[in-house]
Write a protein that holds these residues in place. Sequence first.
Motif, PDB file in Angstrom:
ATOM      1  N   ALA A  93       0.831  -1.210   0.000  1.00 38.59           N
ATOM      2  CA  ALA A  93       0.000   0.000   0.000  1.00 38.59           C
ATOM      3  C   ALA A  93       0.863   1.258   0.000  1.00 38.59           C
ATOM      4  O   ALA A  93       0.563   2.233  -0.710  1.00 38.59           O
ATOM      5  N   HIS A  94       1.955   1.242   0.760  1.00 37.56           N
ATOM      6  CA  HIS A  94       2.842   2.410   0.802  1.00 37.56           C
ATOM      7  C   HIS A  94       3.548   2.607  -0.538  1.00 37.56           C
ATOM      8  O   HIS A  94       3.720   3.752  -0.996  1.00 37.56           O
ATOM      9  N   VAL A  95       3.972   1.516  -1.156  1.00 39.31           N
ATOM     10  CA  VAL A  95       4.627   1.623  -2.468  1.00 39.31           C
ATOM     11  C   VAL A  95       3.659   2.190  -3.497  1.00 39.31           C
ATOM     12  O   VAL A  95       3.998   3.086  -4.292  1.00 39.31           O
ATOM     13  N   TYR A  96       2.433   1.669  -3.483  1.00 40.95           N
ATOM     14  CA  TYR A  96       1.410   2.152  -4.419  1.00 40.95           C
ATOM     15  C   TYR A  96       1.168   3.646  -4.236  1.00 40.95           C
ATOM     16  O   TYR A  96       1.175   4.420  -5.210  1.00 40.95           O
ATOM     17  N   ALA A  97       0.958   4.060  -3.000  1.00 42.51           N
ATOM     18  CA  ALA A  97       0.686   5.468  -2.728  1.00 42.51           C
ATOM     19  C   ALA A  97       1.882   6.356  -3.075  1.00 42.51           C
ATOM     20  O   ALA A  97       1.720   7.464  -3.602  1.00 42.51           O
ATOM     21  N   SER A  98       3.083   5.860  -2.811  1.00 42.75           N
ATOM     22  CA  SER A  98       4.289   6.644  -3.110  1.00 42.75           C
ATOM     23  C   SER A  98       4.442   6.857  -4.610  1.00 42.75           C
ATOM     24  O   SER A  98       4.748   7.978  -5.067  1.00 42.75           O
ATOM     25  N   PHE A  99       4.230   5.802  -5.397  1.00 41.75           N
ATOM     26  CA  PHE A  99       4.338   5.916  -6.853  1.00 41.75           C
ATOM     27  C   PHE A  99       3.298   6.886  -7.399  1.00 41.75           C
ATOM     28  O   PHE A  99       3.591   7.731  -8.259  1.00 41.75           O
ATOM     29  N   MET A 100       2.070   6.766  -6.918  1.00 42.70           N
ATOM     30  CA  MET A 100       1.011   7.655  -7.394  1.00 42.70           C
ATOM     31  C   MET A 100       1.300   9.109  -7.016  1.00 42.70           C
ATOM     32  O   MET A 100       1.108  10.028  -7.824  1.00 42.70           O
ATOM     33  N   ALA A 101       1.750   9.320  -5.783  1.00 41.70           N
ATOM     34  CA  ALA A 101       2.042  10.690  -5.335  1.00 41.70           C
ATOM     35  C   ALA A 101       3.189  11.302  -6.134  1.00 41.70           C
ATOM     36  O   ALA A 101       3.137  12.480  -6.527  1.00 41.70           O
ATOM     37  N   ALA A 102       4.231  10.512  -6.378  1.00 46.63           N
ATOM     38  CA  ALA A 102       5.362  11.018  -7.164  1.00 46.63           C
ATOM     39  C   ALA A 102       4.936  11.323  -8.590  1.00 46.63           C
ATOM     40  O   ALA A 102       5.357  12.337  -9.182  1.00 46.63           O
ATOM     41  N   SER A 103       4.104  10.463  -9.166  1.00 40.67           N
ATOM     42  CA  SER A 103       3.606  10.711 -10.520  1.00 40.67           C
ATOM     43  C   SER A 103       2.787  11.995 -10.569  1.00 40.67           C
ATOM     44  O   SER A 103       2.953  12.814 -11.491  1.00 40.67           O
ATOM     45  N   LEU A 104       1.918  12.179  -9.591  1.00 45.43           N
ATOM     46  CA  LEU A 104       1.114  13.403  -9.532  1.00 45.43           C
ATOM     47  C   LEU A 104       2.004  14.639  -9.454  1.00 45.43           C
ATOM     48  O   LEU A 104       1.801  15.619 -10.184  1.00 45.43           O
ATOM     49  N   ALA A 105       3.021  14.605  -8.590  1.00 41.99           N
ATOM     50  CA  ALA A 105       3.906  15.758  -8.430  1.00 41.99           C
ATOM     51  C   ALA A 105       4.676  16.060  -9.714  1.00 41.99           C
ATOM     52  O   ALA A 105       4.804  17.230 -10.121  1.00 41.99           O
ATOM     53  N   LEU A 106       5.192  15.043 -10.370  1.00 38.77           N
ATOM     54  CA  LEU A 106       5.973  15.252 -11.586  1.00 38.77           C
ATOM     55  C   LEU A 106       5.119  15.781 -12.731  1.00 38.77           C
ATOM     56  O   LEU A 106       5.561  16.645 -13.507  1.00 38.77           O
ATOM     57  N   GLU A 107       3.904  15.281 -12.868  1.00 37.51           N
ATOM     58  CA  GLU A 107       3.046  15.761 -13.948  1.00 37.51           C
ATOM     59  C   GLU A 107       2.609  17.201 -13.695  1.00 37.51           C
ATOM     60  O   GLU A 107       2.525  18.006 -14.628  1.00 37.51           O
ATOM     61  N   LEU A 108       2.334  17.538 -12.436  1.00 41.04           N
ATOM     62  CA  LEU A 108       2.016  18.931 -12.130  1.00 41.04           C
ATOM     63  C   LEU A 108       3.223  19.834 -12.383  1.00 41.04           C
ATOM     64  O   LEU A 108       3.082  20.972 -12.868  1.00 41.04           O
ATOM     65  N   PHE A 109       4.419  19.338 -12.060  1.00 39.84           N
ATOM     66  CA  PHE A 109       5.638  20.091 -12.342  1.00 39.84           C
ATOM     67  C   PHE A 109       5.782  20.331 -13.846  1.00 39.84           C
ATOM     68  O   PHE A 109       6.183  21.418 -14.291  1.00 39.84           O
TER      69      PHE A 109
END
Length: 238
Positions: A93-109
């Motif tokens: 669950a932590h890996v899943y959430a971490s990947f999604m959060a990082a993807s969200l941050a990079l796409e917003l960047f």
Amino acid sequence: MFMTRKRSETVVRSEGVHVTREALEAGRSLNAGHTWLQVTALMPARFAAERIKGYWTTMGVVAALLATMAFAGLLTPTLPAEGVRGPAHPVVAHVYASFMAASLALELFTVMMCTILYSKLNQMPRDEDVRWFFVRFSFFLRGPILPFSVGAVLLCAATAVGIHSLFGLPATLVFAVSVVGAAAALIFQHLRMTLVLRDYMTRRVEQMVEEVHATEMAQTSGGSAPGTAADGSDELDV
């Protein structure tokens, strides 16, 4: 193609497009295989600016779409409390959430970077200013592609983690093979087209420079040019 010489400046006219000799020389000496710098050498810089702004706009829109997907995946419970594989392991669950959060941050960047580049380029009033911008910030012209690509990869990785938790290894392998195959095909096509276009545009710049030099040599050795414009400038068909 026509060449006009006035006030020691050579202008190449091709299909109604005016390109200075100085731009051609800069494109030959500074492009170093950089496609966008070559574009500024082959056409007026304002036209090249509109093309790269279209590129940034497209990437920004797609990045915003991927950010929406990552946001939905991050906040929508997708890992099972119970189901085909039972409760999801906390680490998963932590890996899943971490990947999604990082993807969200990079796409917003990526969206923000495209917006900033677009606005800064719009502040350049003249062709020579736009060309200076291209040369000075050449590294950033294609900069948004890096966070965009990494964010897309992380989104796919998070999706694979979710599929594994929901349906197990077979479904995950099918998804992984499909994504890797599609990515490999896209990368191969992109690299192949990039190399072909870079080679073509490099040769095109060299050809235009040689045509200008040949015409100037003919003018120097033969006296006046075959045609003279009404304002006193020389205009030749190259």
